[in-house]
Design a protein around this motif. Structure first.
Motif, mmCIF file in Angstrom:
data_model
loop_
_atom_site.group_PDB
_atom_site.id
_atom_site.type_symbol
_atom_site.label_atom_id
_atom_site.label_comp_id
_atom_site.label_asym_id
_atom_site.label_seq_id
_atom_site.Cartn_x
_atom_site.Cartn_y
_atom_site.Cartn_z
ATOM 1 N N SER A 1 43.791 -11.921 13.792
ATOM 2 C CA SER A 1 42.934 -12.099 12.629
ATOM 3 C C SER A 1 43.705 -11.657 11.408
ATOM 4 N N MET A 2 43.919 -12.587 10.479
ATOM 5 C CA MET A 2 44.673 -12.237 9.287
ATOM 6 C C MET A 2 43.890 -11.265 8.421
ATOM 7 N N LEU A 3 42.549 -11.367 8.461
ATOM 8 C CA LEU A 3 41.771 -10.427 7.670
ATOM 9 C C LEU A 3 41.992 -9.004 8.184
ATOM 10 N N GLY A 4 42.100 -8.875 9.511
ATOM 11 C CA GLY A 4 42.387 -7.567 10.091
ATOM 12 C C GLY A 4 43.681 -6.991 9.519
ATOM 13 N N GLU A 5 44.695 -7.846 9.364
ATOM 14 C CA GLU A 5 45.964 -7.390 8.780
ATOM 15 C C GLU A 5 45.753 -7.030 7.312
ATOM 16 N N GLU A 6 44.999 -7.895 6.624
ATOM 17 C CA GLU A 6 44.758 -7.680 5.190
ATOM 18 C C GLU A 6 44.132 -6.314 4.938
ATOM 19 N N ILE A 7 43.186 -5.915 5.773
ATOM 20 C CA ILE A 7 42.481 -4.657 5.520
ATOM 21 C C ILE A 7 43.154 -3.470 6.217
ATOM 22 N N GLY A 8 44.254 -3.735 6.926
ATOM 23 C CA GLY A 8 44.986 -2.629 7.562
ATOM 24 C C GLY A 8 44.287 -2.063 8.784
ATOM 25 N N LEU A 9 43.597 -2.918 9.512
ATOM 26 C CA LEU A 9 42.855 -2.450 10.678
ATOM 27 C C LEU A 9 43.745 -1.825 11.759
ATOM 28 N N PRO A 10 44.925 -2.402 12.050
ATOM 29 C CA PRO A 10 45.770 -1.770 13.068
ATOM 30 C C PRO A 10 46.052 -0.298 12.754
ATOM 31 N N HIS A 11 46.343 0.005 11.492
ATOM 32 C CA HIS A 11 46.610 1.385 11.090
ATOM 33 C C HIS A 11 45.380 2.257 11.272
ATOM 34 N N ALA A 12 44.232 1.723 10.845
ATOM 35 C CA ALA A 12 42.999 2.508 10.919
ATOM 36 C C ALA A 12 42.671 2.856 12.365
ATOM 37 N N LEU A 13 42.882 1.911 13.278
ATOM 38 C CA LEU A 13 42.593 2.180 14.687
ATOM 39 C C LEU A 13 43.557 3.237 15.221
ATOM 40 N N ALA A 14 44.824 3.093 14.847
ATOM 41 C CA ALA A 14 45.815 4.075 15.298
ATOM 42 C C ALA A 14 45.441 5.462 14.775
ATOM 43 N N GLY A 15 45.014 5.515 13.502
ATOM 44 C CA GLY A 15 44.633 6.782 12.892
ATOM 45 C C GLY A 15 43.475 7.439 13.620
ATOM 46 N N ALA A 16 42.611 6.600 14.207
ATOM 47 C CA ALA A 16 41.447 7.146 14.909
ATOM 48 C C ALA A 16 41.763 7.420 16.375
ATOM 49 N N GLY A 17 43.020 7.226 16.754
ATOM 50 C CA GLY A 17 43.427 7.507 18.134
ATOM 51 C C GLY A 17 42.931 6.479 19.137
ATOM 52 N N ILE A 18 42.672 5.273 18.655
ATOM 53 C CA ILE A 18 42.169 4.230 19.559
ATOM 54 C C ILE A 18 43.329 3.306 19.941
ATOM 55 N N ARG A 19 43.489 3.089 21.234
ATOM 56 C CA ARG A 19 44.572 2.224 21.700
ATOM 57 C C ARG A 19 44.224 0.764 21.387
ATOM 58 N N ARG A 20 45.169 0.076 20.756
ATOM 59 C CA ARG A 20 44.940 -1.310 20.343
ATOM 60 C C ARG A 20 45.874 -2.209 21.133
ATOM 61 N N VAL A 21 45.308 -3.225 21.753
ATOM 62 C CA VAL A 21 46.136 -4.181 22.491
ATOM 63 C C VAL A 21 45.990 -5.540 21.826
ATOM 64 N N GLU A 22 47.073 -6.041 21.272
ATOM 65 C CA GLU A 22 47.055 -7.377 20.664
ATOM 66 C C GLU A 22 47.174 -8.401 21.781
ATOM 67 N N THR A 23 46.319 -9.406 21.799
ATOM 68 C CA THR A 23 46.297 -10.319 22.939
ATOM 69 C C THR A 23 46.856 -11.704 22.643
ATOM 70 N N ASP A 24 46.934 -12.084 21.384
ATOM 71 C CA ASP A 24 47.601 -13.336 21.041
ATOM 72 C C ASP A 24 49.084 -13.148 21.373
ATOM 73 N N LEU A 25 49.726 -14.153 21.926
ATOM 74 C CA LEU A 25 51.105 -13.963 22.376
ATOM 75 C C LEU A 25 52.014 -13.476 21.253
ATOM 76 N N ALA A 26 51.908 -14.120 20.098
ATOM 77 C CA ALA A 26 52.793 -13.740 19.000
ATOM 78 C C ALA A 26 52.492 -12.322 18.515
ATOM 79 N N GLU A 27 51.211 -11.987 18.467
ATOM 80 C CA GLU A 27 50.843 -10.630 18.046
ATOM 81 C C GLU A 27 51.319 -9.614 19.069
ATOM 82 N N HIS A 28 51.280 -10.009 20.333
ATOM 83 C CA HIS A 28 51.786 -9.151 21.400
ATOM 84 C C HIS A 28 53.279 -8.899 21.181
ATOM 85 N N ILE A 29 54.008 -9.960 20.860
ATOM 86 C CA ILE A 29 55.454 -9.831 20.628
ATOM 87 C C ILE A 29 55.725 -8.856 19.482
#
Ligand code: SF4
Lengths: 467, 218
Positions: free
Chosen positions: A112-140
């Motif tokens: 989700s590009m909006l997720g990138e726009e709002i910095g969601l990956p960082h926010a999840l990491a900050g909250a100690g939540i494990r994030r697994v990207e499932t789209d192949l390219a995002e996984h890479i």
């Protein structure tokens, strides 16, 4: 995950010096251009279709409040929970709070590009939540610790050799071989467990359908449905401009979106999600949350409403000579290429990002391929003018000029950029000299450039004359 | 003020709503009609032929088989299992029309339907709600008889499709759907899962089924 660092100029220099990057970008964008061209050729009235698609988006933008209210009403009736966020911080907090309330340890996420726009990956990491990207390219790129470099192919900057190295290093079971098919198989195995271990699945939305309250995702791998169906909670994050009047409008836009993005008639999985699990359902989430994000969009209603049409198809990136030379990371924001150069100043402020609208040849290709006919060059010019007026432009040689140098050393690309840019450049010429060429702002502020001749040097040589 | 109120206030400031709902609706209708007029002509006299051509085109990459009626489905599944050297156990979408078929009578293989759907299921057999000829898409509406994951977990998805339920265009699906309750999931499935994420090269079976076989019956 590290966002691109350094100044724009440093990032451009780095990209231009990376031969590998150029190979990777050309393989991906070249394929995309060929496939799009074939798909468009099979639709004789494509030009009229673009106008019709623009009208469909303009309709929902003109009645945005009306349709968002309708969407909210229908979504609530389906059992969804609707949240509103003015800015990225609010949006991330809502998502993290939902995850915490669900005691989530692992979340899966489909691109989700909006997720990138709002910095969601960082926010999840900050909250100690494990994030697994499932789209192949995002996984890479998650394995590589990077951010996306393309809105459709986030790993467009990575060659197959890079991917092989990453998978060998990180996959529990290494790929059996390094051809593309074997590596895709390896990712399939690697992610399977995570789909079912996740407590929360997060997706974006391509459309919000007012008539049903459903959100629409368009994907090709099947990872989106495996992300949103097994976990207890599904969270959707979407910009408010994704609103459309109806399922019919969503499907009509999809026709153009997909052709422009990948050249297909329809991507494998066009899925509408409406509310949580129903009585009798054997699968589906218990909770369904929709987080609707403004982040500058209500300002764009006045400043640049046409940009709210953007379907995030990526065609303008694939056809941009600058993007193809420097890739996505050099742009420094979530969205690269022409559409990114228009959007990033909205999100991050013009003063910080004014190099982006300057790094453009104004060759007009982006507008020609845009499925909703967004006048991207006009908008980039708008930013340049704003930047001039605000006094942001320094008097020294800047990244834009270095880009010109790059193109000048590569005659074929240069010509392509020139052919359409020349008429635009002449507009700035007075009495044979250019005194304020926006692209070369730093340059012309210090000295005048000679006015380009009627034909470019190379064109006239090819014709056997002298310039 | 709440975020919601702020956002609506900002939108209304930029776009005060003056139109009545009926005129907005007719404007929306006009937009759809204008788009329809741009579409390449489509010969709706042979929807099965059109659908088959689309769905078996290289870029969609499914396979298609024609049988006389739904009761021929077990035979088609037996042939598919044999051709692809699959085990005779498969997951069957819990649709009564499928469950009442005479699976045990299928010639050539001792089919065992009803295996639970698992993350490593090799084959699932399902029934589509309809098909869209323009794009070669199968339509699924989720529900007790059509769980979503049947179309996403298996490596092979074999789907029965009633020729009578084919419709020409995406717009026809929108009209069709507007007469039905809105399901939790609408899945328009167009070919097998695929990805072009590595250098733009197509590889099948990324996360969803790598093979989609459609059995069209009358
Ligand atoms: S600006 Fe146009 S071409 Fe670029 S991503 Fe958006 S819709 Fe596609």
């Amino acid at each position: 995950m590290s966002a691109p660092s350094g100044t724009f100029q440093e990032r451009v220099d780095k990209a231009l010096g990376n031969a590998q990057l150029k190979v990777a970008l050309e393989r991906t964008t070249g394929n995309a251009r060929r496939k799009r061209a074939a798909a468009v050729e099979a639709w004789p009235d494509f030009v009229a279709a673009r106008a019709a698609a623009a009208a469909i988006k303009d309709h929902s933008i003109a009645h945005m409040a009306y349709y968002l209210e309708m969407f909210e009403r229908n979504a609530l009736a389906s059992g969804a929970q609707v949240h509103w966020a003015r800015d990225p911080d609010e949006a991330c907090k809502i998502v993290v709070d939902i995850c915490k309330a669900a005691n989530a340890r692992t979340v899966t996420r489909s691109k989700s590009m909006l997720g990138e726009e709002i910095g969601l990956p960082h926010a999840l990491a900050g909250a100690g939540i494990r994030r697994v990207e499932t789209d192949l390219a995002e996984h890479i790129i998650q394995l590589a610790g990077e951010t996306p470099s393309h809105i459709i192919w986030p790993a467009a900057h990575r060659t197959r050799e890079d991917v092989a190295k990453l998978f060998d290093e990180h996959h529990r079971e290494k790929p059996t071989a390094h051809d593309v098919v074997s590596m895709v198989g390896s990712a399939r195995k690697e992610l399977r467990e995570d789909f079912f271990a996740a407590d929360v699945g997060i997706s974006g939305a391509n459309f919000l359908c007012a008539d049903t309250g459903a959100i629409c995702t368009i994907t090709n791998e099947g990872n989106a449905e495996l992300t949103t169906t097994p976990p207890r909670v599904h969270i959707v994050t979407a910009g408010i401009e994704k609103i459309v009047a109806s399922t019919e409008h969503a499907l009509q836009l999809t026709r153009l979106l997909v052709r422009s993005a990948t050249g297909a008639d329809l991507t494998q999985y066009t899925t509408f999600h409406c509310g949580p699990k129903r009585p009798g359902d054997l699968d589906g989430p218990d909770q369904f949350h929709i987080v609707l994000v403004d982040h500058g969009r209500t300002e764009m209603l006045t400043e640049m409403p046409e940009m709210l049409r953007c379907l995030r198809c990526g065609a303008c990136l694939n056809h941009c000579v600058v993007y193809r030379a420097i890739g996505g990371h050099a742009y420094g924001g979530a969205y690269p290429g022409p559409m990114g150069s228009v959007l990033t100043p909205v999100f991050d402020g013009l003063e910080q990002t004014r190099d982006l609208p300057n790094a453009c040849t104004l060759n007009g290709q982006c507008r020609q391929v845009c499925p909703v006919d967004i006048p991207l060059p006009t908008m980039l010019r708008h930013w340049r003018e704003q930047s001039w007026r605000a006094g942001y432009e320094p008097k020294t040689l800047r990244a834009a000029i270095r880009l010109w140098a790059f193109f000048a050393a590569r005659p074929r690309l240069y010509q392509l950029a020139q052919a359409v840019a020349l008429p635009a450049m002449r507009l700035f010429a007075k009495g044979g000299w250019i005194s304020s060429l926006p692209l070369a702002s730093g340059w012309t502020a210090a000295r005048d450039l000679p006015k380009p001749p009627g034909e470019s040097f190379l064109t006239s040589i090819r014709k056997g004359g002298t310039p | 003020m709440s975020a919601r109120n702020d956002i609506f206030a900002a939108i209304r400031k930029a776009r005060p709503e003056v139109a009545a709902p009926t005129s907005i609706a007719s404007e929306a209708q006009a937009c759809s009609q204008a788009m329809k007029r741009t579409l390449p002509p489509l010969d709706a006299s042979d929807l099965v032929g059109l659908f088959t051509a689309r769905v078996s085109a290289e870029k969609v990459g499914a396979t298609v088989e024609r049988v006389a009626r739904l009761t021929d489905l077990p035979g088609a599944v037996a042939r598919y299992v044999a051709t692809n050297a699959l085990a005779p156990d498969f997951a069957l979408q819990p649709d009564p029309r499928l469950q009442q078929l005479a699976w045990q009578d299928a010639p050539g293989a001792e089919l065992r339907p009803g295996a639970p759907l698992r993350r490593d299921t090799a084959l699932a057999v399902g029934l589509a709600l309809g098909g869209i000829a323009e794009t070669g898409s199968l339509i699924f509406h989720s529900g007790a008889e059509a769980p979503t994951l049947y179309g996403f977990l298996p490596l092979h998805h074999l789907v029965a499709l009633d020729a009578q339920t084919l419709m020409p265009l995406l717009e026809d699906y929108a009209v069709f759907a507007s007469g039905l309750p809105v399901p939790r999931n609408v899945n328009l499935v167009t070919g097998a899962s695929g990805t072009t994420d590595i250098e733009g090269v197509l590889a099948r079976g990324a996360h969803g089924p790598g093979n989609l076989h459609i059995v069209i019956f009358n």
